[in-house]
Motif scaffolding. Structure first.
Motif, PDB file in Angstrom:
ATOM      1  N   THR A   1       0.812  -1.209   0.000  1.00  0.00           N
ATOM      2  CA  THR A   1       0.000   0.000   0.000  1.00  0.00           C
ATOM      3  C   THR A   1       0.846   1.259   0.000  1.00  0.00           C
ATOM      4  OG1 THR A   1      -1.638  -1.192   1.274  1.00  0.00           O
ATOM      5  CG2 THR A   1      -1.884   1.173   1.178  1.00  0.00           C
ATOM      6  N   TYR A   2       1.955   1.231   0.732  1.00  0.00           N
ATOM      7  CA  TYR A   2       2.620   2.497   1.021  1.00  0.00           C
ATOM      8  C   TYR A   2       3.850   2.739   0.167  1.00  0.00           C
ATOM      9  CZ  TYR A   2      -0.355   2.559   5.073  1.00  0.00           C
ATOM     10  OH  TYR A   2      -1.438   2.564   5.882  1.00  0.00           O
ATOM     11  N   PRO A   3       4.102   4.025  -0.100  1.00  0.00           N
ATOM     12  CA  PRO A   3       5.400   4.385  -0.667  1.00  0.00           C
ATOM     13  C   PRO A   3       6.484   4.213   0.384  1.00  0.00           C
ATOM     14  CG  PRO A   3       3.855   6.232  -0.759  1.00  0.00           C
ATOM     15  CD  PRO A   3       3.258   5.193   0.089  1.00  0.00           C
ATOM     16  N   ARG A   4       7.709   4.372  -0.057  1.00  0.00           N
ATOM     17  CA  ARG A   4       8.793   4.139   0.880  1.00  0.00           C
ATOM     18  C   ARG A   4       9.345   5.463   1.388  1.00  0.00           C
ATOM     19  NH1 ARG A   4      11.884   2.606  -3.467  1.00  0.00           N
ATOM     20  NH2 ARG A   4      11.184   0.505  -3.221  1.00  0.00           N
ATOM     21  N   LEU A   5       9.810   5.440   2.608  1.00  0.00           N
ATOM     22  CA  LEU A   5      10.363   6.652   3.198  1.00  0.00           C
ATOM     23  C   LEU A   5      11.771   6.887   2.676  1.00  0.00           C
ATOM     24  CD1 LEU A   5       9.199   6.141   6.829  1.00  0.00           C
ATOM     25  CD2 LEU A   5       8.825   8.211   5.561  1.00  0.00           C
TER      26      LEU A   5
ATOM     27  N   LEU B   1      -2.451   8.035  -2.651  1.00  0.00           N
ATOM     28  CA  LEU B   1      -1.241   8.851  -2.685  1.00  0.00           C
ATOM     29  C   LEU B   1      -1.387  10.255  -2.102  1.00  0.00           C
ATOM     30  CD1 LEU B   1       0.143   7.838  -6.179  1.00  0.00           C
ATOM     31  CD2 LEU B   1       0.940   7.117  -3.959  1.00  0.00           C
ATOM     32  N   THR B   2      -2.296  11.045  -2.652  1.00  0.00           N
ATOM     33  CA  THR B   2      -2.208  12.494  -2.477  1.00  0.00           C
ATOM     34  C   THR B   2      -1.944  12.946  -1.047  1.00  0.00           C
ATOM     35  OG1 THR B   2      -3.695  12.713  -4.323  1.00  0.00           O
ATOM     36  CG2 THR B   2      -3.354  14.666  -2.996  1.00  0.00           C
ATOM     37  N   GLN B   3      -2.723  12.447  -0.109  1.00  0.00           N
ATOM     38  CA  GLN B   3      -2.551  12.938   1.263  1.00  0.00           C
ATOM     39  C   GLN B   3      -1.818  11.952   2.145  1.00  0.00           C
ATOM     40  OE1 GLN B   3      -3.060  15.931   2.366  1.00  0.00           O
ATOM     41  NE2 GLN B   3      -3.920  16.646   0.447  1.00  0.00           N
ATOM     42  N   ASN B   4      -1.307  10.905   1.551  1.00  0.00           N
ATOM     43  CA  ASN B   4      -0.569   9.930   2.349  1.00  0.00           C
ATOM     44  C   ASN B   4       0.665  10.587   2.957  1.00  0.00           C
ATOM     45  OD1 ASN B   4       1.563   7.926   2.859  1.00  0.00           O
ATOM     46  ND2 ASN B   4       0.059   6.478   2.088  1.00  0.00           N
TER      47      ASN B   4
ATOM     48  N   SER C   1      -4.299  13.723  10.521  1.00  0.00           N
ATOM     49  CA  SER C   1      -4.707  13.441   9.140  1.00  0.00           C
ATOM     50  C   SER C   1      -3.752  12.441   8.508  1.00  0.00           C
ATOM     51  CB  SER C   1      -4.751  14.733   8.330  1.00  0.00           C
ATOM     52  OG  SER C   1      -3.472  15.041   7.823  1.00  0.00           O
ATOM     53  N   GLY C   2      -2.519  12.447   8.987  1.00  0.00           N
ATOM     54  CA  GLY C   2      -1.569  11.467   8.472  1.00  0.00           C
ATOM     55  C   GLY C   2      -2.037  10.057   8.732  1.00  0.00           C
ATOM     56  N   ILE C   3      -2.386   9.780   9.975  1.00  0.00           N
ATOM     57  CA  ILE C   3      -2.836   8.428  10.310  1.00  0.00           C
ATOM     58  C   ILE C   3      -4.135   8.107   9.592  1.00  0.00           C
ATOM     59  CG2 ILE C   3      -3.698   7.006  12.203  1.00  0.00           C
ATOM     60  CD1 ILE C   3      -1.595   8.449  13.954  1.00  0.00           C
ATOM     61  N   LYS C   4      -4.999   9.112   9.500  1.00  0.00           N
ATOM     62  CA  LYS C   4      -6.268   8.885   8.807  1.00  0.00           C
ATOM     63  C   LYS C   4      -6.001   8.461   7.356  1.00  0.00           C
ATOM     64  CE  LYS C   4      -9.484  11.694   6.925  1.00  0.00           C
ATOM     65  NZ  LYS C   4      -9.845  13.091   6.750  1.00  0.00           N
ATOM     66  N   ASN C   5      -5.082   9.178   6.708  1.00  0.00           N
ATOM     67  CA  ASN C   5      -4.837   8.872   5.297  1.00  0.00           C
ATOM     68  C   ASN C   5      -4.088   7.567   5.104  1.00  0.00           C
ATOM     69  OD1 ASN C   5      -5.927  10.990   3.473  1.00  0.00           O
ATOM     70  ND2 ASN C   5      -4.908  12.272   4.982  1.00  0.00           N
ATOM     71  N   LEU C   6      -3.280   7.222   6.097  1.00  0.00           N
ATOM     72  CA  LEU C   6      -2.656   5.899   6.022  1.00  0.00           C
ATOM     73  C   LEU C   6      -3.731   4.825   6.030  1.00  0.00           C
ATOM     74  CD1 LEU C   6       0.404   6.188   8.424  1.00  0.00           C
ATOM     75  CD2 LEU C   6       0.449   5.892   5.971  1.00  0.00           C
ATOM     76  N   LEU C   7      -4.731   5.025   6.869  1.00  0.00           N
ATOM     77  CA  LEU C   7      -5.804   4.029   6.947  1.00  0.00           C
ATOM     78  C   LEU C   7      -6.635   4.019   5.668  1.00  0.00           C
ATOM     79  CD1 LEU C   7      -6.938   4.484  10.644  1.00  0.00           C
ATOM     80  CD2 LEU C   7      -5.505   2.703   9.650  1.00  0.00           C
TER      81      LEU C   7
END
Lengths: 119, 343, 371, 158, 202, 173
Positions: B309-313, C195-198, E11-17
C-alpha cells in the motif's frame, strides 16, 4: 535453570551454518561456472564502475551507531528492572523515571544539537 | 491434536535407543535437541515456501492480478521451482570483492535468523528450548543480521551495495532501540523474559497484552517492519534507488540465503508479535500450534498489506521518524505502563 | 571529460545511475557524484536511444514519416503524429473536416490521460508504492483497447493523417468511451486516496526538487513541469491549434514547483482531459473523417514550425519543404529534452531518493530526448 | 503584446543592416540575422520589456548544401508571441557565438547542432559528444551528403 | 536544502488508513487478469498483426498483381518484390517477401493496395527461434492468408501500368474499411484446442 | 562446471540409472522454466508493452516471472526496444554480467534487426544478435503483451528440452 538450556542455541547456530555450507556445496555440483572478465566486473547499471567502492563513507552512520550503543546499552539495563518491577513497588518507578529522564534528556540534547539529522 | 504426546513418545524412544546402545543418557538429550533443530529447520523451510507463495499471491490480488498460476495448482509449486532454479544458477564472485567476507555474509545472515527460532514457542510445550532470557536472546541474536548485511554491502565493492549496507545498518540499529523499549512494557507485566511465561500470562482473549499495551504493540509493529527491511521501510534494497541494495552482486544460492533469511525474519518478528501481544498459542477449540500459526499468519498479512500500500520513506526521514517519533513514544509507553501496572 | 575521478581519500565517489536502472525509465545515464547519500553533482548522458528519426524522415514521403513519428514519442504517439500532421497541413494549407478534428481531440486527450497514467504509475513506483502503478496500467489498458479498436494498434497508431484521420471510429467506440469517461473520474479518486494525502508520500514529495519559475522558463521547461512552477502556459490555450478553443477546460497550475505540485498538476490534468473528451464526445458531428487528397502529396516550398501541448510539454515539429514529396528537413522538439537538461541545475544537494522522485516527476521519456 | 509587424519593425530598427525581416510561407514572424550579432539580438530579446522573449523552444540546424542555416525559435510566455530567427554559417568550420549564457536552455540545443552539423559554438562551455557514441569518428551525420559505415540507404523500389 | 514539510499526525494516520482501505477493497474484488495461453481476447477487426497475402476465394490464386504499390508505400522497406512482365504484358510475381523484423505494422501497404491482396491480420503469435525464418516468403504469406476472411471491395480494377503508379502516398488511398465488428475485447475462452501455443513451427 | 553433466554417463551403467537422470533432468528443467526472473531493462516502445505484460491484465507473475533489477539474479533478458550503437556495449556488458543459465528474447523489430530504423539510420544496431546470443526473436512493433508471453512460453519450451549432458558444453561461445 542452568546453562544446559543454552545447548540448543549452540546446536541451532551450528546447524544454521552447516546447512548453508552444505547447500552451497550441493549447488556447486549442479551449477555452471563460466567466469569471464566482463562477468566478474562489478555491476554498475551496465557501465564500468569508476573507482573502488571502498571509500571513506559519510560519518553520519557512525553517529547513529554511537547513539545506538548508548541507548541500547541503557535499555538493556532496564530489563532486570522490568522483570523485578512489580515486586519493587513505587520506588522503582521513581528510579526508572529518573533513569529514563536522563536518557530522554540525552535524546533531547542530541536532537537539539542536530545530530539526529541524517543529511 | 496437541503435539506434546508425540514429543514424549519420541523422547522415550530416544532414551530407550540410547540405553540399548549403551550410551550415556545425555546423549539422548543431545539427539533430541538435534532432532528438534532439524525439525525447526524443516519447519522454517516450509514457512518460507509458504510465505513467498503467499506474498506473491496476496500482492497479486491486491493489484487485481492472480499471482503465480501455472506452476502447480494456483502456483503452489512456484517457490520450490524458484529454489531449485537458484540451485542451478551460476555463483558469481566478482574479481574486486573481498572473497572471504563475501562468502560468509549469507552464512551469518541465515544462521543468525535461524538461531532465533530456538526460543519460538510454537505451541503448548512445543518449544526447542525455553530460555529464561528468551526474548532478550532473540533481540540480541537477530542483531547479527545487521553485521551480515554490512558484510555483504562492504565486501561487494559496489557502490550501490555499499549504500544499501550502510542504510540497512543505520536503520536496523536505530529501530532496535524502540523495539526493545516496546518489549519492556510486556516484560513489566509478566516479570519474566521467558517466552513460555509470557504466553502463559495471556490466558484469555482479554488478557492479551495488545489490550493493555496498544501503543507498545503499534511501536513494536512499526519497528519490526523496519527491522525486517520491508516496505515502507525497505530503503536498503530500494529497487528504484539502489537497484538491489546490499545483495546486488549476489547470485545463485548465496542470494537465495539472503532471500530465505529475509522471510525467516519476517516470520520471526510476526511470531514474536504473536507471542508478546496476541497471546501466542492461546486460543479455544483449535490445537495450540494451529492458533500460533494462524495468528502469526495474520500479522504477516498485515505487514504484507503495508508493503503493497505504502510508498517508501527516504533514509533521513526514516531515521528521524525513529529517533524523533518512535523513541519518545516508546519512552512514553514505558512510563505509562510503569504507572498503570504497578505491583 | 573534464571531471576528475575522486581520490582514494575523498569522501566523495562517483556512481553511474543507468543506462540500466529501474528509475531512469529507459536508457538515460546519470553520472552522480555523491557524498554519502547526498548528490554533489549529476551529469546526464544521453544518446543511448538516438535513432536518427530526423535523418530517416528526410528520406521518406510525408505519409511514410507518420509511422516513424509514432516511435518518436511512443507514450503519446497520437501527439507526435498530430504535431507532424499539423505542421504539414499548415504548410500545404489543407482543410481538415470537422469530424476529423473532433476525433483527433478525443484521441489526443485519451492519449494524454494514458500518458499521465504511465507517469503516475512509474512515479509511485519510484517512490516505492507498487500497487498504484498496476491500478494505473489497468485503466490505461482500457484506453489502449479504445485505440486498438479504432486504429488497430496499441501503441503506434498511424492514425492521424494529413487531412484528417485514417479511419472513422467503429460503432462500439462511443458507448465504450463514454463508459470509460464516466468511470475514470472515480478511478482518479482511488489513486488520490492512496497517494495524495498519504503522509509518507507527502514527506517524499513536498518541498522536494523545487524548480523555480525562473529556472523553469530559462531552461525552456514546458507542460506540467512549467505549470507546476506557477506559469499558466498551455499551448492549447495560448497558441491554439486544432479546435481546442471550443472546449471548456481549466489549466491547473502549481505554486511552489516541487515534486508534489507536478504530481498534482498531472492528476488534475487527467480530470480536465477527461472533461474535454466528454465534451468532444457530446459534440462529435457527423461528416467526413478525412479530406480527399491529391494522389501525390507535394506541399509547396516553405517551412513551418508547429507546436502542440503534449503530455510532456511543448512538442514541436519544424518541417522544411522543398516542394518534393519528401520533407527536406524535419526537426523534432520534445519537452523531455529540456527537462533532462534541468537535472544538473536542480540535483546538487539532493539525496539520491529525492533525485529519483524528482526525475520521475519530470516524466522524461528518453526517445523524446534522443530522437 | 506586440504583433507581427511591430516586432519586425522594432527589430529592424534596433539592428539596422544586421537584422532583416523574412517572408516565410506559411506566414510566421521571422527575421534573419547576421551570425555575428546573434548574442546582441538575444540579449535585446530577453531584456526588452516589449518582447521578453526568453523562452527558447528549440535550435535547429539545416544543411542548405552551400551553407548551414541555424534557426532559433524563441517566444515570450508573457506576451504570447513567437519569433523565428535565422542565421547562416559556413558549411565547413562554421562558427557562431553561443547564447547559452543568455538562455541556459540553449546549452543542449547547441551541443546537438554542434554534434550533428559540425557548427562550432564559440564560448560554449561544454561541447562534448552527446547523442552519438563516445568513439564516433564518422563526422556529422545530419549533413545531407553524409555517408558512413553501417549506413544502409533504403533501396528504391524498381 | 529546502525545509522539510510539516505533517499533521492526525490526518496522516487517517490517510494511512484510507490507503489501506483502498488496497483491501481491491484485494476482494475480482482480478482482471486474462490468463493468456488459455484465454484470449477477441481481437478487434482492425488490429494490425501478422501481414498476409490474400487469395481469391474461388480460385485460390493470389490477389496480388505485382503492382508494387505496397512496397512503395512501405515506410521501412520491409516488402521485397521481384517481378517480370508476362506474355500478356501483365506483371508476374517472381517473389514476394516481408521481413517481419523490419515491418512496423503501420498498415500503409494495406491501404495502398487496390486489389485486396495484402492485409494485416489480428494474429499476433509469431515469435521464432530463428531470425531467418521471420522473413516470410510468398508461400508462407499465402498460407497465412488462406483462412483470413475479407470483404472484397469494388475497387478492384484492371491493373494499371506501374509507371503511372503514384509514388507511394498512402494518405491518398482511402483504405477500404471492413465493417468494424467486435470492438469490445471480451474474454473469449478458447473452448477447444489451442490451450498452449504450439512449440514447433517457426 | 558442475559435475552433474557427467551424471548421465555414470548412471548409464547403473540399473534404472537413466530413469533417475531423466527425471532429475526433468525436475531441474521444469524448475528453471517456471522461474524465469527477468532483468528490468527496456529501452524504447517495447518496454511499455513489457510493463503492460507485467501489469494486472496480462500478469507475468502467473508464469512465475518477476523482475529483478540486478542482472546477477536474472535469468531472462528482454532486449525491449531499439539498441543504438552507443547502447550496444552496455547491453553486452549487462548480458555478460547475468548469471548462467541465461536466456535472451529480442523483443520487437528493433532488437531483432533494427526494425523501422534499419534503413537510413546511422545510429541503430542492426540486430542485437550481432552482439549477444538470442534465444527467441519476437517481431512486432511493438509486439502485444500476448506475443511477448508466447515468446516466453517458447523460451520455457526451449529450457525444458535442455539435456544434462549438454550443460558442460559452452552453449554461448
Amino acid at each position: 535453570m542452568n546453562l544446559d538450556s543454552f545447548a540448543p542455541v549452540g546446536i541451532f547456530l551450528t546447524l544454521g551454518i552447516v546447512f548453508v555450507l552444505v547447500t552451497l556445496a550441493i549447488a556447486k555440483l549442479i551449477r555452471p561456472h563460466r567466469p569471464s572478465d566482463a562477468k566478474l566486473a562489478s555491476y554498475e547499471c551496465g557501465e564500468q564502475p569508476i573507482g573502488t567502492a571502498w571509500i571513506q563513507y559519510n560519518p553520519r552512520f557512525y553517529i547513529f551507531a554511537l547513539l545506538f550503543v548508548i541507548f541500547d546499552v541503557e535499555v538493556i539495563f532496564l530489563f532486570p528492572w522490568a522483570v523485578a518491577y512489580q515486586s519493587l513497588g513505587f520506588f522503582a518507578l521513581i528510579e526508572m523515571l529518573i533513569f529514563i529522564g536522563i536518557l530522554v534528556i540525552g535524546l533531547a540534547w542530541a536532537w537539539k544539537k542536530g545530530v539526529l539529522k541524517w543529511a | 491434536m496437541e503435539l506434546t504426546p508425540l514429543f514424549q513418545w519420541i523422547d522415550t524412544q530416544l532414551i530407550s535407543l540410547v540405553e540399548w546402545l549403551g550410551l550415556p543418557i545425555w546423549f539422548a538429550e543431545l539427539l533430541e535437541m538435534v532432532l528438534a533443530a532439524v525439525a525447526v529447520l524443516l519447519m522454517a523451510f516450509l514457512i518460507v515456501l509458504f510465505l513467498v507463495w503467499w506474498e506473491r499471491k496476496l500482492s497479486g490480488h491486491f493489484q487485481q492480478r492472480l499471482g503465480p498460476m501455472r506452476t502447480g495448482w494456483h502456483g503452489w509449486l512456484q517457490t520450490i521451482a524458484d529454489g531449485l532454479k537458484l540451485f542451478q544458477k551460476e555463483d558469481i564472485i566478482p574479481t574486486n570483492v573481498d572473497r572471504k567476507v563475501f562468502f560468509w555474509a549469507p552464512v551469518v545472515c541465515f544462521a543468525s535468523s535461524y538461531a532465533a527460532f530456538a526460543v519460538i514457542p510454537w505451541g503448548e510445550g512445543v518449544i526447542p528450548t525455553d530460555l529464561n532470557i528468551g526474548i532478550l536472546y532473540i533481540l540480541s541474536i537477530t542483531t547479527f543480521v545487521v553485521i551480515s548485511l554490512l558484510m555483504a554491502g562492504w565486501s561487494s565493492n559496489n557502490k550501490y551495495a555499499l549504500l544499501g549496507g550502510m542504510r540497512s545498518a543505520a536503520q536496523i540499529v536505530s529501530y532496535e532501540v524502540p523495539l526493545t523499549l516496546s518489549v519492556l512494557g510486556v516484560i513489566m507485566m509478566t516479570q519474566s523474559l521467558s517466552m513460555v511465561a509470557i504466553v502463559e500470562a495471556q490466558e484469555s482473549v482479554f488478557s492479551w497484552f495488545i489490550w493493555r499495551q496498544p501503543l507498545g504493540f503499534a511501536i513494536y509493529l512499526v519497528a519490526a517492519v523496519a527491522e525486517t527491511n520491508r516496505a515502507p521501510f525497505d530503503i536498503p534494497e530500494a529497487e528504484q534507488e539502489l537497484v538491489a541494495g546490499f545483495n546486488i552482486e549476489y547470485s545463485g544460492m548465496k542470494f537465495a540465503m539472503f532471500f530465505l533469511a529475509e522471510f525467516l525474519n519476517l516470520f520471526l518478528v510476526s511470531a514474536i508479535a504473536t507471542t508478546l501481544f496476541l497471546g501466542g498459542w492461546q486460543g479455544p477449540f483449535l490445537p495450540s500450534w494451529l492458533w500460533f500459526i494462524l495468528k502469526t499468519t495474520f500479522v504477516i498479512f498485515v505487514i504484507i498489506w503495508f508493503k503493497w500500500t505504502y510508498p517508501r520513506l527516504r533514509v533521513d526521514q526514516l531515521m528521524e521518524f525513529c529517533w524523533k517519533v518512535l523513541l519518545p513514544l516508546a519512552f512514553l509507553n514505558l512510563i505509562i505502563s510503569g504507572f498503570l501496572f504497578r505491583g | 571529460m573534464n571531471e576528475a575521478t575522486p581520490s582514494q581519500y575523498s569522501e566523495e565517489f562517483e556512481v553511474n545511475m543507468g543506462p540500466q536502472h529501474p528509475s531512469t525509465h529507459g536508457v538515460l545515464r546519470l553520472m552522480l557524484r555523491m557524498n554519502g547519500e547526498n548528490i554533489v553533482r549529476a551529469t546526464p548522458y544521453i544518446g543511448y536511444l538516438h535513432r536518427a528519426i530526423e535523418k530517416i524522415c528526410e528520406n521518406r514521403t510525408y505519409a511514410q514519416c507518420i509511422p516513424l513519428l509514432d516511435r518518436f514519442e511512443y507514450v503519446t504517439s497520437m501527439a507526435s503524429e498530430e504535431v507532424f500532421v499539423l505542421a504539414t497541413e499548415r504548410l500545404a494549407a489543407v482543410e481538415v473536416p470537422e469530424r476529423a478534428e473532433y476525433l483527433r481531440v478525443i484521441m489526443l486527450e485519451f492519449n494524454r490521460i494514458a500518458s499521465h497514467l504511465i507517469f503516475l504509475g512509474t512515479f509511485s513506483l519510484d517512490l516505492g508504492a507498487i500497487t498504484p502503478f498496476l491500478y494505473c496500467l489497468r485503466e490505461r489498458e482500457q484506453i489502449m483497447d479504445l485505440f486498438e479498436m479504432t486504429s488497430g494498434q496499441r501503441l503506434t497508431y498511424n492514425y492521424i493523417r494529413v487531412g484528417g484521420v485514417a479511419y472513422d471510429i467503429p460503432e462500439d467506440f462511443l458507448p465504450l468511451a463514454r463508459k470509460f469517461v464516466d468511470t475514470f473520474q472515480h478511478r482518479i479518486d482511488d489513486y488520490e486516496a492512496i497517494l495524495t494525502q498519504n503522509p509518507i508520500f507527502l514527506a517524499r514529495t513536498k518541498n522536494v526538487g523545487i524548480i523555480s519559475k525562473d529556472i523553469a522558463v530559462n531552461y525552456a521547461a514546458s507542460g506540467p513541469v512549467l505549470r507546476a512552477s506557477g506559469v499558466k502556459w498551455d499551448l492549447r490555450r495560448d497558441d491554439p491549434y486544432s479546435i481546442y478553443d471550443r472546449f471548456k477546460f481549466d489549466i491547473p497550475t502549481g505554486t511552489v514547483g516541487d515534486t508534489w505540485d507536478r504530481y498534482m498538476v498531472r492528476v488534475q490534468e487527467m480530470r480536465q482531459s477527461n472533461e474535454i473528451v466528454r465534451q468532444a464526445l457530446d459534440q462529435l458531428p457527423q461528416g467526413d473523417y478525412k479530406t480527399k487528397m491529391k494522389a501525390v502529396f507535394k506541399p509547396p516550398v516553405g517551412e513551418c514550425y508547429a507546436r502542440i501541448e503534449n503530455a510532456r510539454g511543448e512538442m514541436g515539429c519544424h518541417i522544411i519543404s522543398d516542394g518534393s514529396t519528401k520533407p527536406y528537413r524535419v526537426k523534432l522538439r520534445g519537452g523531455s529534452f529540456c527537462h533532462t537538461q534541468l537535472i544538473p541545475a536542480i540535483a546538487p544537494g539532493m539525496m539520491i531518493a529525492d533525485l529519483v522522485a524528482t526525475f520521475a516527476s519530470l516524466d522524461v521519456i528518453l526517445p523524446e530526448v534522443d530522437r | 503584446m506586440a504583433d507581427h509587424d511591430s516586432i519586425l519593425k522594432l527589430l529592424t530598427e534596433r539592428f539596422p543592416g544586421k537584422v532583416s525581416a523574412l517572408e516565410l510561407t506559411p506566414a510566421q514572424t521571422a527575421v534573419s540575422v547576421e551570425a555575428a550579432s546573434i548574442v546582441e539580438l538575444f540579449t535585446f530579446l530577453v531584456e526588452s520589456a516589449d518582447l521578453k522573449m526568453n523562452y527558447l523552444s528549440t535550435i535547429t540546424g539545416i544543411d542548405r548544401t552551400d551553407h548551414i542555416e541555424i534557426v532559433y525559435f524563441v517566444s515570450s510566455l508573457e506576451h504570447k508571441h513567437m519569433l523565428t530567427i535565422k542565421t547562416k554559417v559556413d558549411r565547413i568550420g562554421g562558427k557562431i557565438e553561443s547564447i547559452q549564457h543568455i538562455i541556459p536552455a540553449a546549452n543542449w540545443f547547441e551541443r546537438e547542432v554542434w554534434e550533428l552539423y559540425g557548427v562550432d559554438f564559440v564560448n560554449h562551455p561544454d561541447l562534448r559528444r552527446f547523442l552519438l557514441p563516445d568513439d564516433w569518428d564518422q563526422g556529422n551525420p545530419m549533413l545531407r551528403d553524409w555517408d558512413g559505415r553501417d549506413f544502409i540507404r533504403m533501396p528504391e523500389v524498381q | 536544502m529546502p525545509t522539510a514539510y510539516k505533517l499533521n499526525p492526525i490526518s496522516g494516520i487517517k490517510n494511512l488508513l484510507i490507503g489501506l482501505w483502498v488496497t483491501l477493497r481491491h484485494l476482494f474484488s475480482k482480478s482482471i487478469t486474462l490468463q493468456y495461453p488459455t484465454e484470449r481476447w477477441e481481437m478487434p477487426e482492425r488490429s494490425r498483426g501478422v501481414v498476409v497475402l490474400l487469395s481469391d476465394k474461388e480460385t485460390g490464386d493470389l490477389n496480388c498483381t505485382a503492382c508494387i504499390l505496397c512496397a512503395k508505400a512501405c515506410p521501412v522497406g520491409a516488402i521485397r518484390i521481384e517481378r517480370h512482365r508476362g506474355d500478356d504484358k501483365r506483371w508476374k510475381l517472381d517473389s514476394f517477401s516481408i521481413d517481419n523484423t523490419i515491418c512496423c505494422y503501420c498498415g500503409l501497404c494495406q491501404e495502398a493496395c487496390n486489389f485486396d491482396a495484402i492485409k494485416l491480420t489480428p494474429k499476433y503469435e509469431f515469435s521464432s527461434y530463428d531470425k531467418a525464418s521471420l522473413i516470410y516468403d510468398v508461400n508462407r504469406l499465402q498460407d497465412l492468408g488462406r483462412d483470413v476472411d475479407y470483404v472484397p471491395t469494388a475497387k478492384k480494377a484492371a491493373p494499371k501500368p506501374v509507371a503511372a503508379a503514384p509514388a507511394g502516398d498512402a494518405a491518398t488511398a482511402v483504405a477500404p474499411q471492413a465493417p468494424a465488428a467486435e470492438p469490445t475485447p471480451t474474454v473469449a475462452p478458447m473452448p477447444e484446442k489451442p490451450v498452449e501455443p504450439k512449440g514447433e513451427g517457426e | 562446471m558442475g559435475i552433474i553433466s557427467k551424471l548421465p554417463v555414470y548412471m548409464e551403467n547403473v540399473p534404472g540409472g537413466t530413469i533417475v537422470t531423466t527425471s532429475l533432468e526433468k525436475v531441474l528443467n521444469e524448475s528453471r522454466a517456471s522461474s524465469l526472473w527477468y532483468l528490468l531493462f527496456g529501452t524504447a516502445c517495447c518496454a511499455i508493452e513489457m510493463m503492460c505484460a507485467g501489469a494486472s491484465r496480462y500478469d507475468f507473475d502467473r508464469f512465475g516471472m518477476f523482475f529483478r533489477a540486478s542482472p546477477r539474479q536474472a535469468d531472462l533478458m528482454f532486449v525491449a526496444g531499439t539498441i543504438s550503437h552507443k547502447m550496444a556495449p552496455r547491453v553486452k556488458l549487462l548480458y555478460e554480467q547475468m548469471a548462467e543459465p541465461r536466456y535472451v528474447i529480442a523483443m520487437g523489430g528493433c532488437a531483432c534487426s533494427g526494425g523501422p530504423f534499419y534503413y537510413d539510420s546511422y545510429a541503430v544496431l542492426k540486430g542485437v544478435d550481432k552482439i549477444i546470443p538470442v534465444d527467441v526473436f519476437l517481431p512486432g512493433c511493438p509486439p502485444r503483451p500476448e506475443s511477448l508471453m508466447e515468446a516466453c512460453i517458447k523460451v520455457q519450451q526451449k529450457v525444458k528440452k535442455e539435456k544434462l549432458q549438454d550443460w558442460s558444453s559452452d552453449r554461448r561461445g
